[in-house]
Design a protein around this motif. Structure first.
Motif, short mmCIF file in Angstrom:
data_model
loop_
_atom_site.label_atom_id
_atom_site.label_comp_id
_atom_site.label_asym_id
_atom_site.label_seq_id
_atom_site.Cartn_x
_atom_site.Cartn_y
_atom_site.Cartn_z
N GLY A 82 0.79 -1.08 0.07
CA GLY A 82 0.09 0.01 0.00
C GLY A 82 0.76 1.27 -0.12
N GLU A 83 0.09 2.28 -0.23
CA GLU A 83 0.98 3.55 -0.34
C GLU A 83 1.32 4.02 1.15
OE1 GLU A 83 -0.66 6.59 -3.61
OE2 GLU A 83 -2.26 5.21 -2.72
N THR A 84 2.17 4.83 1.15
CA THR A 84 2.47 5.71 2.56
C THR A 84 1.17 6.11 3.20
OG1 THR A 84 4.62 6.39 1.48
CG2 THR A 84 4.18 7.20 3.52
N GLY A 85 1.12 5.99 4.60
CA GLY A 85 0.06 6.38 5.13
C GLY A 85 -1.21 5.53 5.08
N CYS A 86 -1.17 4.38 4.49
CA CYS A 86 -2.41 3.63 4.30
C CYS A 86 -2.72 2.84 5.62
CB CYS A 86 -2.43 2.86 3.15
SG CYS A 86 -1.35 1.33 3.08
N GLY A 87 -1.78 2.57 6.46
CA GLY A 87 -2.06 2.02 7.84
C GLY A 87 -1.22 0.64 7.87
N LYS A 88 -0.39 0.39 7.22
CA LYS A 88 0.39 -0.82 7.08
C LYS A 88 1.39 -0.90 8.14
CE LYS A 88 2.67 0.78 3.83
NZ LYS A 88 3.53 1.24 2.74
N SER A 89 2.04 -0.03 8.77
CA SER A 89 2.69 0.06 10.04
C SER A 89 1.93 -0.12 11.20
CB SER A 89 3.77 1.19 9.96
OG SER A 89 4.80 0.99 9.08
N VAL A 90 0.69 0.76 11.19
CA VAL A 90 -0.37 0.53 12.21
C VAL A 90 -0.71 -0.88 12.42
CG1 VAL A 90 -2.35 1.54 13.27
CG2 VAL A 90 -0.88 3.06 12.02
N LEU A 91 -0.77 -1.60 11.24
CA LEU A 91 -1.47 -2.90 11.25
C LEU A 91 -0.50 -3.82 12.04
CD1 LEU A 91 -3.32 -5.42 10.47
CD2 LEU A 91 -1.89 -5.46 8.28
N ALA A 92 0.97 -3.70 11.58
CA ALA A 92 1.98 -4.42 12.46
C ALA A 92 2.11 -4.12 13.96
CB ALA A 92 3.43 -3.95 11.84
N LEU A 93 1.96 -3.02 14.06
CA LEU A 93 2.08 -2.56 15.62
C LEU A 93 0.85 -2.96 16.28
CD1 LEU A 93 3.50 1.21 15.37
CD2 LEU A 93 4.80 -0.97 16.00
N SER A 94 -0.32 -3.03 15.68
CA SER A 94 -1.64 -3.32 16.57
C SER A 94 -1.31 -4.92 16.85
CB SER A 94 -2.76 -3.01 15.57
OG SER A 94 -2.94 -1.90 15.19
N ILE A 95 -0.70 -5.69 15.85
CA ILE A 95 -0.69 -6.93 16.00
C ILE A 95 0.09 -7.37 17.22
CG2 ILE A 95 0.19 -9.05 15.17
CD1 ILE A 95 -0.52 -8.33 12.28
N MET A 96 1.18 -6.46 17.24
CA MET A 96 2.32 -6.78 18.51
C MET A 96 1.64 -5.95 19.68
SD MET A 96 4.90 -8.22 17.25
CE MET A 96 6.39 -7.80 18.06
N GLY A 97 0.64 -5.08 19.69
CA GLY A 97 0.26 -4.61 20.83
C GLY A 97 1.03 -3.36 21.17
N LEU A 98 1.71 -2.59 20.37
CA LEU A 98 2.57 -1.80 20.74
C LEU A 98 2.23 -0.32 20.13
CD1 LEU A 98 5.98 -3.42 19.59
CD2 LEU A 98 5.36 -2.65 21.97
N VAL A 99 0.72 -0.38 19.91
CA VAL A 99 0.16 0.92 19.31
C VAL A 99 0.39 2.13 20.54
CG1 VAL A 99 -1.77 2.28 18.60
CG2 VAL A 99 -1.33 -0.08 17.79
N LYS A 100 1.05 3.06 20.18
CA LYS A 100 1.20 4.01 21.22
C LYS A 100 0.22 5.31 21.43
CE LYS A 100 6.30 4.37 20.95
NZ LYS A 100 7.19 4.79 19.79
N TYR A 101 -0.20 5.93 22.61
CA TYR A 101 -0.89 6.85 22.92
C TYR A 101 -0.75 7.85 21.70
CZ TYR A 101 -3.07 10.49 25.04
OH TYR A 101 -3.88 11.73 25.70
N PRO A 102 -1.62 8.63 21.31
CA PRO A 102 -2.99 8.49 21.48
C PRO A 102 -3.75 7.50 20.88
CG PRO A 102 -2.76 10.29 19.83
CD PRO A 102 -1.52 9.51 20.16
N GLY A 103 -3.04 6.30 20.16
CA GLY A 103 -3.63 5.36 19.37
C GLY A 103 -4.09 4.34 20.11
N LYS A 104 -5.19 3.38 19.87
CA LYS A 104 -5.93 2.41 20.61
C LYS A 104 -6.42 1.36 19.50
CE LYS A 104 -8.39 1.70 24.70
NZ LYS A 104 -9.68 2.22 25.19
N VAL A 105 -6.25 0.19 19.76
CA VAL A 105 -7.05 -1.03 19.24
C VAL A 105 -8.53 -0.91 19.96
CG1 VAL A 105 -7.10 -3.21 18.67
CG2 VAL A 105 -5.06 -2.18 18.89
N VAL A 106 -9.62 -0.38 19.05
CA VAL A 106 -10.79 -0.19 19.72
C VAL A 106 -11.79 -1.49 19.35
CG1 VAL A 106 -10.92 2.18 19.78
CG2 VAL A 106 -11.53 0.92 17.66
N GLU A 107 -11.55 -2.14 18.44
CA GLU A 107 -12.41 -3.51 18.11
C GLU A 107 -11.50 -4.36 17.57
OE1 GLU A 107 -16.06 -1.18 16.43
OE2 GLU A 107 -16.31 -3.52 15.61
#
Lengths: 293, 380
Positions: free
Chosen positions: B42-67
Motif C-alpha cells: 500500500g501507499e505511505t499512510g495507508c495503515g500498514k505499519s499501524v497494522l504491524a504495531l496493532s498485532i504486536m500490541g505496541l500502538v502508542k498513545y493516542p492510538g488504541k485498538v478499539v475493536e
C-alpha cells in the motif's frame, strides 16, 4: 577455542581503556588535568598512613606562623603544625568528602531522575516540583542551612552538600531518559518483549551516563569549593580535621605576617578545581563510543 | 482445515488526535498460514505499519485498538495483559524494523545485544547443556586420539540425557552459551567471521549487515511469525535481494511465517505467496501473488501495477494514480477510493463496498458486486 575467545574479549576491553587514555593524551591540558586528579586521589589515599608530621592532636604554640624552612618546607600554621602536612591531610578530607557527596547525590539523582523521566505523568510532575524547591534557593545558603541543622561533623557537611546537589543530577538524568526513551531502538526492544525496567536500567541508563559523567567532573570543583566555603564560614568540625577552607579562614587575618598559609591552601584549592574542569573538557570528547577506535 | 498462525478479525485501530479521530485501521481481516510468506502492500499512510504495531500490541498513545481480535496460538492478543503480551513478543511474534541503525542500541556491541535476547527469553539452563554438546562434538571432530574420542562420546551421551532436566547454570556459563548461540545465529544469516563482527558496535557495520543482525535478533527465539516492516527499504537493491533470499531460506529452516510489509510490488512478486493490498485502513484486495499480478481486480491495484516502471517495450510516460492518499480524519464517503477511481459511479460515493468474491480472491469494489453488469458490458 572458547578460551581464546574470552582472552580476545578481555584484551579488547583493556585495549579500549588504553585507547581512552590515548585519546585523553592528545590534548596536553586535558591530560595534565587528568594526571593531577589522579595524583590528588593517590595523595588522599596515602596521606593518612604516611605523613611527615602529625596534625590531629599535637599543638606547638611556640612554632606558629613559621616561614618556610628545611624542616617545614611550607612553614607552619596557627597551631604550629607543619603546613605541608596539614594541606596534604586537607586533600584527604576534601577528596573523601567529594567521593561521598558524588556517591550520595548520584544514587539519589539517578534513581529519582530516571524513574521520573521514564514513568512520566504525575510522578514526574511531583518529583520535578520537589527539585524546583531545592533549586529555588542559592546552593551555598541551602547547604549552610542543612549544615547548621545537621551539626559540625564532616559527614554532616557532606550530606548537606549532597542534598543540595542531587536535584541537578536528577534533572539531567530525567532529560536524558526522556530523550532516549523516544528513540527507535527502544521500540525494537519493546517489540522483542523486553520488560520496562530492564529497558530502563540496561538500555536507557548506559546511554545517559556519558553526560552525567561530564557533569560530575564539572561539578566536582563546585563540591570542593562549597565544602571549603562551609568550613571557611565556620560550619566545619574544627582544626583537628584539617581542610583547605578552614586553613584559609584561619590564615587570612595574618596574611601579611604569614602569607604561606593562605597562599598554599588557596593554591591547592585552585589546582584541584582547575584540573577537574580540564578533565571534564576532555572526557566530553573521549566518552563518546562513536569516537572510539 | 488449514492451520493459521495468526488470524486478524475486523481489527480497528483509532488515533484520538487533537484534530479528530484517525481511523488508521478500519476493519482489517487477515489470516496467515503456518510457514507462509505474506505481503501487505500500500501507499505511505495507508495503515500498514499501524497494522504491524496493532498485532504486536505496541500502538502508542493516542492510538488504541478499539475493536476486533488478533488470534495467535488460540488466544486473543488484544485481551492479554501486558506481562503475557510481553512473553509473546520476541518468542512468538518478532519484528524487524526499517532503519537498522536507529533500531539498535548504539552503546552495546552486536554480540552483547544478540546475547541479551537469549539471556532474557530462552531457557538458558537447557541452552547451556546444548552449548556443551555442541562444543564436545566440535572437539570430537578434531580429535584423533581414540581414548579421548571415547571419553568425548561418553560425555556427549551424558549431556544428551541431562538435556531433559538441565541443572541450574551459572550466569557466567549462560553468558558464554548465549554468546555462542549469537555467533551461530549470525553464521546462519551468512555473516562471515561472526566472532569478530560480534565485537563491533552498530555504527561500525554496513546497512545490510545491520539488517542481518536485526533479523538474527528477531529469529533467535524461532518465533512462529516474523513481521518485517519495510525491512529492506533502506537497503540498495542487491543487498535487498540477498536479504529477501535469506528470509525465504530461513523460513523453511525455522518454519516461521513471515509478514512482509512494503510499498514495493517488486518485493512482493519476489517473495510472497499471498498478498493483501491496503488502502486507507482497509484491505481492498486479498489473493495469491500470481493471481494479483496476472488478474488484478481492484482499480487501485490496477493503478499500482501500471505505475511500476517497465524496462521493456517502447519508452512511455510513467503512469500514476491521480490524487493522493485521502485525509484519514475526513475520509471520503462510500468507497474511500472513489475520488481517485477512473470507474467511479454514483453508488461508489454513497455506499461502502463489502469484501466480494471467492476466498481465494477477495476484492472490495462495487464493480464486482452491484455494478457487475456495467463492468461486464464495458469489458465487452
Amino acid at each position: 577455542m572458547t578460551n581464546q575467545r574470552t582472552v580476545l574479549r578481555t584484551r579488547s576491553r583493556t585495549k579500549s581503556i588504553i585507547s581512552t587514555l590515548r585519546l585523553l593524551r592528545e590534548n596536553k591540558l586535558v591530560f595534565s588535568g587528568f594526571l593531577i586528579v589522579v595524583a590528588a586521589l593517590l595523595v588522599a589515599v596515602i596521606t593518612p598512613f604516611a605523613i611527615p608530621y602529625s596534625v590531629n592532636s599535637t599543638v606547638h604554640f611556640t612554632d606558629k606562623w613559621l616561614p618556610s624552612s628545611l624542616s617545614h618546607p611550607l612553614g607552619t600554621d596557627d597551631l604550629g603544625r607543619d603546613l605541608l602536612s596539614v594541606i596534604l591531610w586537607g586533600t584527604s578530607t576534601d577528596f573523601t568528602a567529594l567521593v561521598v557527596v558524588l556517591g550520595i547525590a548520584l544514587s539519589i539523582g539517578i534513581l529519582v531522575g530516571a524513574t521520573a523521566g521514564y514513568l512520566g505523568g504525575k510522578f514526574d510532575e511531583a518529583i520535578m516540583r520537589v527539585t524546583d524547591v531545592f533549586l529555588a534557593f542559592p546552593s551555598l545558603i541551602l547547604a549552610m542551612t542543612f549544615a547548621a541543622i545537621l551539626g559540625h561533623a564532616i559527614i554532616n557537611l557532606t550530606i548537606a552538600i549532597a542534598l543540595v546537589y542531587w536535584p541537578d543530577i536528577s534533572r539531567l538524568v530525567r532529560g536524558q531518559v526522556i530523550a532516549e526513551k523516544s528513540k527507535p531502538y527502544i521500540e525494537s526492544l519493546r517489540a522483542s518483549g523486553m520488560s520496562r525496567y530492564r529497558i530502563l536500567y540496561k538500555h536507557i541508563l548506559p546511554n545517559t551516563i556519558q553526560p552525567v559523567m561530564i557533569q560530575l567532573t564539572f561539578k566536582a570543583p563546585w563540591v570542593i569549593i562549597t565544602l571549603a566555603g562551609l568550613n571557611f564560614l565556620g560550619f566545619g568540625p574544627g582544626p583537628f580535621t584539617p581542610d583547605w577552607g578552614q586553613l584559609i579562614s584561619n590564615g587570612y587575618a595574618y596574611f601579611f605576617e604569614a602569607p604561606n598559609v593562605v597562599i598554599f591552601s588557596g593554591l591547592a584549592l585552585l589546582i584541584a578545581s582547575l584540573s577537574f574542569n580540564l578533565l571534564g573538557d576532555g572526557l566530553r570528547d573521549v566518552l563518546d563510543p562513536r569516537l572510539r577506535r | 482445515m488449514e492451520e493459521y498462525v495468526l488470524s486478524v478479525q475486523d481489527l480497528k485501530t483509532k488515533f484520538f488526535t487533537r484534530h479528530g479521530v484517525v481511523n488508521a485501521l478500519d476493519g482489517v481481516n487477515l489470516t496467515i498460514r503456518k510457514g507462509e510468506i505474506m505481503g501487505v502492500v500500500g501507499e505511505t499512510g495507508c495503515g500498514k505499519s499501524v497494522l504491524a504495531l496493532s498485532i504486536m500490541g505496541l500502538v502508542k498513545y493516542p492510538g488504541k485498538v478499539v475493536e476486533g481480535s488478533v488470534v495467535f496460538r488460540g488466544r486473543d492478543l488484544t485481551k492479554l495483559d501486558p506481562d503475557e503480551m510481553r512473553k509473546i513478543r520476541g518468542s512468538g511474534i518478532a519484528m524487524v524494523f526499517q532503519d537498522p541503525l536507529t533500531f539498535l542500541n548504539p552503546v552495546f556491541t552486536i554480540g552483547d545485544q544478540l546475547s541479551e535476547v537469549f539471556l532474557f527469553h530462552a531457557e538458558m539452563d537447557r541452552k547451556v547443556v546444548e552449548y556443551r554438546i555442541a562444543k564436545a562434538k566440535e572437539s570430537l571432530a578434531e580429535s584423533t586420539n581414540d581414548g579421548q574420542r571415547d571419553q568425548l562420546i561418553e560425555e556427549i551421551n551424558t549431556l544428551e540425557r541431562a538435556k531433559e532436566a538441565p541443572a541450574k547454570a551459572s550466569s557466567k556459563e549462560a553468558r558464554k552459551a548465549a554468546w555462542y548461540f549469537s555467533t551461530e545465529m549470525m553464521r546462519l544469516l551468512e555473516i562471515s567471521d561472526p566472532e569478530r563482527v560480534a565485537k563491533f558496535y552498530p555504527h561500525e557495520l554496513s546497512g545490510g549487515m545491520r539488517q542481518r543482525i536485526m533479523i538474527a535478533m528477531a529469529l533467535a527465539l524461532e518465533p512462529d511469525l516474523l513481521i518485517a516492516d519495510e525491512a529492506t527499504t533502506a537497503l540498495d537493491v542487491t543487498t535487498q535481494a540477498q536479504i529477501l533470499q535469506l528470509l525465504k531460506e530461513l523460513r523453511s529452516r525455522i518454519n516461521s511465517a513471515i509478514l512482509i510489509i512494503t510499498h514495493d510490488l517488486g518485493i512482493v512478486a519476489q517473495t510472497c505467496e499471498r498478498v493483501a493490498v491496503m488502502y486507507a485502513g482497509k484491505i481492498v484486495e486479498f489473493t495469491q501473488t500470481r493471481e494479483l499480478f496476472s488478474n488484478p481486480k481492484h482499480p487501485y491495484t490496477q493503478g499500482l501495477l501500471s505505475s511500476v516502471p517497465r524496462m521493456s517495450g517502447p519508452e512511455a510516460d510513467l503512469e500514476w494514480i491521480p490524487g493522493s492518499v485521502p485525509d484519514m480524519i475526513n475520509l471520503p464517503s462510500g468507497c474511500t477510493f472513489h475520488p481517485r477511481c477512473p470507474f467511479a459511479q454514483k453508488l461508489c460515493e454513497q455506499e461502502a463496498p463489502e469484501m466480494l468474491g471467492e476466498t481465494s480472491h477477495l476484492v472490495r469494489c462495487h464493480l464486482y458486486g452491484k455494478l457487475q453488469a456495467g463492468r461486464q458490458a464495458y469489458e465487452k
